[in-house]
Design an enzyme around this catalytic site. Structure first.
Site, short mmCIF file in Angstrom:
data_model
loop_
_atom_site.label_atom_id
_atom_site.label_comp_id
_atom_site.label_asym_id
_atom_site.label_seq_id
_atom_site.Cartn_x
_atom_site.Cartn_y
_atom_site.Cartn_z
N HIS A 99 3.64 5.60 -5.99
CA HIS A 99 4.86 5.28 -6.74
C HIS A 99 4.49 5.49 -8.21
O HIS A 99 3.34 5.25 -8.60
CB HIS A 99 5.27 3.81 -6.62
CG HIS A 99 5.56 3.32 -5.25
ND1 HIS A 99 4.61 2.87 -4.39
CD2 HIS A 99 6.74 3.16 -4.60
CE1 HIS A 99 5.16 2.47 -3.26
NE2 HIS A 99 6.46 2.62 -3.35
N ASP A 102 2.54 2.69 -9.68
CA ASP A 102 1.19 2.45 -9.15
C ASP A 102 0.16 3.11 -10.05
O ASP A 102 -1.00 2.73 -10.07
CB ASP A 102 0.97 3.08 -7.76
CG ASP A 102 1.95 2.60 -6.73
OD1 ASP A 102 2.41 1.46 -6.85
OD2 ASP A 102 2.26 3.38 -5.81
N GLU A 266 7.79 4.66 9.39
CA GLU A 266 6.72 3.66 9.28
C GLU A 266 6.74 2.77 10.52
O GLU A 266 7.78 2.23 10.89
CB GLU A 266 6.92 2.82 8.01
CG GLU A 266 5.86 1.73 7.87
CD GLU A 266 5.76 1.16 6.47
OE1 GLU A 266 5.93 1.91 5.49
OE2 GLU A 266 5.52 -0.06 6.36
N ASP A 305 7.16 -7.62 7.55
CA ASP A 305 6.37 -6.40 7.39
C ASP A 305 4.96 -6.79 6.97
O ASP A 305 4.74 -7.17 5.83
CB ASP A 305 7.07 -5.60 6.27
CG ASP A 305 6.68 -4.17 6.20
OD1 ASP A 305 6.02 -3.69 7.14
OD2 ASP A 305 7.07 -3.49 5.22
N ASP A 307 2.18 -4.75 7.33
CA ASP A 307 1.43 -3.58 6.84
C ASP A 307 -0.06 -3.64 7.20
O ASP A 307 -0.93 -3.51 6.32
CB ASP A 307 1.57 -3.44 5.31
CG ASP A 307 2.94 -2.91 4.90
OD1 ASP A 307 3.67 -2.38 5.76
OD2 ASP A 307 3.27 -3.00 3.70
C1 XUL Z 1 7.79 -0.88 1.86
C2 XUL Z 1 7.24 0.48 2.03
C3 XUL Z 1 7.03 1.26 0.78
C4 XUL Z 1 7.33 2.71 0.91
C5 XUL Z 1 7.28 3.49 -0.36
O1 XUL Z 1 8.01 -1.55 3.06
O2 XUL Z 1 6.93 0.89 3.11
O3 XUL Z 1 5.74 1.06 0.35
O4 XUL Z 1 6.45 3.33 1.81
O5 XUL Z 1 8.14 2.99 -1.32
CO CO Z 2 6.08 2.68 3.76
#
Ligand code: XUL
Ligand code: CO
Length: 437
Positions: A99, A102, A266, A305, A307
């Protein structure tokens, strides 16, 4: 050097007990006619790997991501570049995703932020020279700054909309400058909290208009890659417009954006939408829109989420099965949109996480290829629909029949025969046989 405990993470095979070696990812090994490294364009997510320090709403960070500099400075931004390139080189990772914010600290004045972005992207370009490391995709963070509290493309404020446009423009400039093959829209706050104070149609039209302007601008500066929408059903908004792949694809078609966009799927977003990861990949693929993957996983009994680095080999196998069937990812890759757990806070943990994720997808690739080579699953599916290959079935497929004709056949038959077992349990045994030998 930030990671002096390792020079290079090498493939040592499944018998190795070395935690800093790959057990399944062997970059040059050929699987189904292609090197593993060509099947699996792994990418480092700048935000998680170089930014996230474990901070959550219950406490501060536990991991040191200062890289010897003061956060919020350009020295820190450059130290992150140095650390990131050392990290990618040592793991054999050839792509990164970012991003805008970032890369550099955001200033109060967007002109200052943009100048910082010019400076850091020059620095990254220098770093890239002489390496095979490339940008996979870039994006603009249009959800963090308080101005985006009511959305970016979906905001009620025309001025805020201009800031979203400005950030997209700059993020596209940098993506093109760094040779990125993708540009992502994750609609962080593009959605609603409450319908009664929201004009959904108005907001969706404005998002589409912004995407059209992004496509026009991107193409005008030589961006030949894909634009991606990254669906997610909720979080931060109660309801996000890009709920899942089917919804996002419908949106793209409605607004004439489908030629330029594909999906960035995702895994943890798929499960938040109460789909499987495989479902989202399949829906994207059959619509010609499987673009890229944010490779992670969630904890199924939590509603948010998390991650996590991908670990579940059933999931990676089924995902790679979809990717292989779709003919691979063209302009996309496997971006680890994943972070270490808050309690895994050492520099070594950063490596263990990527080794886990890369090995989990490598194993998934090996097993998906083995499933395809085994052939029993494909054979079953082909046989399942065989009644459409001849006779009335073939006429239906060719669109050469009518409701009247079909009704007459039903009337002649009086009753239809059993369509045949789905054999789910037998086929699941086949998968276990292929997975575990
Ligand atoms: C948030 C997410 C983000 C995107 C990019 O859930 O996945 O990090 O991948 O903005
Ligand atoms: Co993402």
């Amino acid at each position: 050097m930030y990671f002096d405990f390792v020079e290079k993470v090498a493939y040592e095979g499944p018998k190795s007990k070395n935690p800093l070696a790959f057990k399944y990812y062997n970059a040059d090994e050929v699987i189904l006619g292609k090197k593993m490294s060509d099947h699996l364009h792994f990418a480092m997510a700048w935000w998680h790997n170089l930014g996230a320090n474990g901070v959550d709403m219950f406490g501060p960070g536990t991991a040191d991501k200062t890289f010897g500099q003061v956060p919020g400075t350009m020295e820190h931004a450059k130290a992150k570049v140095d650390a990131g390139f050392e990290f990618m080189r040592k793991l054999g990772i050839k792509y990164f995703c970012f991003h805008d914010v970032d890369l550099v600290p955001e200033a109060d004045d967007i002109n200052v932020t943009n100048a910082r972005l010019d400076e850091i992207s020059d620095y990254i370009l220098e770093k890239m020279e002489g390496t095979d490391i490339k940008c996979l995709w870039g994006t603009a963070n249009m959800f963090g700054n308080p101005r985006f509290m009511n959305g970016a493309g979906s905001t009620n404020s025309a001025d805020v909309y201009c800031f979203a446009a400005a950030q997209i423009k700059k993020a596209l400039d940098i993506t093109v400058k760094l040779g990125g093959t993708g540009y992502v829209f994750w609609g962080g706050r593009e959605g609603y909290e409450w319908l009664m104070n929201t004009d959904v149609k108005f907001e969706q039209e404005n998002i589409a208009a912004l995407m059209h302007m992004a496509v026009d601008y991107g193409r005008s500066i030589g961006f030949t890659g894909d634009f991606f929408i990254e669906p997610k059903p909720r979080e931060p908004m109660t309801h996000q417009y890009d709920f899942d792949a089917a919804t996002a694809i419908g949106f793209l078609r409605q607004y004439g954006l489908d030629k330029d966009f594909k999906m960035n799927i995702e895994a943890n977003h798929a499960t938040l939408a109460t789909h499987t990861f495989q479902h989202e990949l399949r829906i994207s693929a059959i619509n010609g829109m499987l673009g890229s993957i944010d490779a992670n996983q969630g904890t199924m009994n939590l509603g948010w989420d998390t991650d996590e680095f991908p670990w579940d080999v059933y999931e990676t196998t089924l995902a790679m099965y979809e990717v292989l069937k779709a003919g691979g990812l063209k302009n996309g890759g496997f971006n680890f949109d994943a972070k270490n757990r808050r309690q895994s806070n050492t520099k070594e943990d950063m490596f263990y996480a990527f080794i886990l994720g890369m090995d989990a997808f490598a194993l998934g690739l090996r097993k998906a290829a083995a499933l395809i080579e085994d052939g029993r699953i494909d054979e079953f599916v082909k046989e399942k629909y065989a009644s459409f290959e001849t006779g009335i079935g073939a006429k239906i497929r060719a669109g050469e029949t009518t409701l009247q004709e079909l009704a007459e056949r039903a009337s002649e038959l009086k009753n239809a025969e059993d369509p045949g077992s789905g054999n789910q349990e037998r086929l699941r045994s086949v998968i276990n046989e292929v997975l575990f030998g």
